[in-house]
Design an enzyme around this catalytic site. Sequence first.
Site, PDB file in Angstrom:
ATOM      1  CG  PHE A 127      35.637  40.956  42.522  1.00 22.49           C
ATOM      2  CD1 PHE A 127      36.426  40.212  41.652  1.00 22.49           C
ATOM      3  CD2 PHE A 127      36.259  41.794  43.434  1.00 22.49           C
ATOM      4  CE1 PHE A 127      37.819  40.302  41.690  1.00 22.49           C
ATOM      5  CE2 PHE A 127      37.648  41.896  43.475  1.00 22.49           C
ATOM      6  CZ  PHE A 127      38.431  41.149  42.609  1.00 22.49           C
ATOM      7  CG  ASP A 212      32.626  42.484  49.670  1.00 19.68           C
ATOM      8  OD1 ASP A 212      32.962  43.661  49.910  1.00 19.68           O
ATOM      9  OD2 ASP A 212      33.241  41.757  48.866  1.00 19.68           O
ATOM     10  CE  LYS A 241      37.299  48.396  46.172  1.00 20.32           C
ATOM     11  NZ  LYS A 241      38.372  48.772  45.247  1.00 20.32           N
TER      12      LYS A 241
END
Length: 392
Positions: A127, A212, A241
Amino acid sequence: MYTEVFSRVMMRSAPAPLKVLARGEGARVWDVDGADYLDFLAGIAVNALGHAHPAFVGAVADQAATLAHVSNYFATPPQLELAERLTRLTGGSRVFLCNSGAEAIEAAVKLARLTGKPRILALENAFHGRTIGSLSLTGKPALRAPFEPLLPGVEHLPTSLDALEAALAAGDVAALVLEPIKGEAGVVELPEGYLAGARELTERHGALLILDEIQTGAGRTGDWFAYQHEGIVPDAVALAKGIGGGFPIGALVTFGAASDLFGPGHHGSTFGGNPLAARVANAVLGEIEDAGLVENARRRGAELRARIELIGSPLVTDIQGRGLLLGIGLAEPVAGIVARRALDEGLIVNAANESRIRLAPPLIIGDDELHEFTRKFTVALEIPHTDPGEHA
């Protein structure tokens, strides 16, 4: 009242909320009815310092009263401080600041395109976001299908070095993009040696290795970034984040020759690197460093794993992940039931899919939070054995 308003005015892409939360402090949140919950999801690995941490609150208030935004015709001290901090922590060379993880991945896609090679590789069940570029890299066909055709030249591989080597053989691959731990898949580790092998193969075939670390970064895995556990150096790393601790911010950090790919006018962002976001990220990362929270994530993560094992539930099949990013495999497809029972007990965990529970608590957790988690999660796991067909 709130649920009715949500269903009436919010876009239908958002599911019905589990609760309506009103405030938070430390590792705890309260809903609008006054019930409190131990937060072991932290906004999906975002609230690194928990809720309402003085370092976060002070940075927001002070910078908002000083200078919140300027155009990208100008630079500001917080922006430059953050870029220097991120290069120091990552070992990278240059930084592009943006507003989210998906935007960091979009910048990574453009970086890959600047190599002049047509193909980008990603992994199945990965993802990377929901914008068109990041969705193109996301290895979940059900998420991609409604929006196809997406970016051309993107291929999804099984997570094996043999498959990667075969895909790289033609020499026309711009980049491999991967998560060091597959977070949205339920915190699933890469096979032993895969990341180091991927670094060697991409380097040999002239492709970028882009990581990522949106979910794994900012100390969550017990090192500043997950690739540092493996002793490798990527060509670029996407961050978001936890680096903002709850304030929207993202970044792409480049290493070595990849830092020369972007030129004037190749990319930009109106809000990226604004002084308010940059000041908050500096405060969050500074507190993680000063308070020893990377080490705390490593130590408390090991304790958390041991506590889950000691529960001895026959429902638990495996525990994967590092530090304070853990995924718990279940013998039956009942993750949604377990997460709901936990919420009823006053504990927030996440059913990443039907058979995996994801934990990503704030990096500040200590003995009290671990004790409370153990007690409440034990109850959540005590569900009657059922025929798997009942959950289909």
